[in-house]
Design an enzyme around this catalytic site. Sequence first.
Site, mmCIF file in Angstrom:
data_model
loop_
_atom_site.group_PDB
_atom_site.id
_atom_site.type_symbol
_atom_site.label_atom_id
_atom_site.label_comp_id
_atom_site.label_asym_id
_atom_site.label_seq_id
_atom_site.Cartn_x
_atom_site.Cartn_y
_atom_site.Cartn_z
ATOM 1 N N ASP A 27 -2.411 4.092 0.313
ATOM 2 C CA ASP A 27 -2.213 5.129 1.330
ATOM 3 C C ASP A 27 -3.550 5.694 1.808
ATOM 4 O O ASP A 27 -4.561 5.594 1.113
ATOM 5 C CB ASP A 27 -1.409 6.300 0.742
ATOM 6 N N HIS A 87 -4.792 4.577 -3.522
ATOM 7 C CA HIS A 87 -5.463 5.035 -2.298
ATOM 8 C C HIS A 87 -6.744 4.230 -2.107
ATOM 9 O O HIS A 87 -7.555 4.151 -3.043
ATOM 10 C CB HIS A 87 -5.767 6.525 -2.409
#
Length: 235
Positions: A60, A202
Amino acid sequence: MRVKDKLITAVTILAGIVLSGGAFLVERREELTDAAEYVMCVIDKEEAVDDPKKIALTFDDGPHPYYTEQLLDGLKERGAKASFFVMGKQAEAYPELVLRMQTEGHLVGNHTYSHLQLGKNNRETFKSELIKTNELLSGITGEEPQYVRPPYGSWDKSFESELTMIPVLWTIDPMDWCSSDVNGIVQKVTKKAEENAVILMHDEYKSSVTAALEIVDILQKQGYEFVTVDEILFD
Ligand SMILES: [Zn+2]
């Protein structure tokens, strides 16, 4: 030969050796250790080939101009696929990385334009961020995104029919964004790894990218295949 047959053969040989007497065992200890290691290696390898377990890495908040590129290089080297839930504003700044994700077989999904959390009073703004990001992404890749990762997991089911989008949550969260301890992140993920797991990470941190590639190395050796998340959702 099947794994079961190999095991039977190995047990038969070992039983023969034991029956032939202890002196034999002492003399041939080194050879026997080699033989046992060989059998275990064959079994491990065969299991890996016979039964690839699917698992999905999802990233993400990117793309990040430096770390995403490193990650894409590492995934390519390892033949691993991932899913990227990108922010519209990052995609706008680094469209070449979004295009590279798609060209190299990764899934490109929507993570809103500005990382907006859906709340009680911002439904329309949230929806317009999803639409704006979809337009941006399809302008880069030529494909309409189908998958969305709502920031913080806040979601409204009616968006699924309104926008024809599928939300993707996760099953393993190593909280990589709040730690730079690569080994700790690797441990958290590999301990919980199982077939069809969806790992949340991430790609905007060096430690996350280093950990992700180590995770791929470890789990590939255990027979896991890294696939895009759609392969798990619709299996
Ligand atoms: Zn996020």
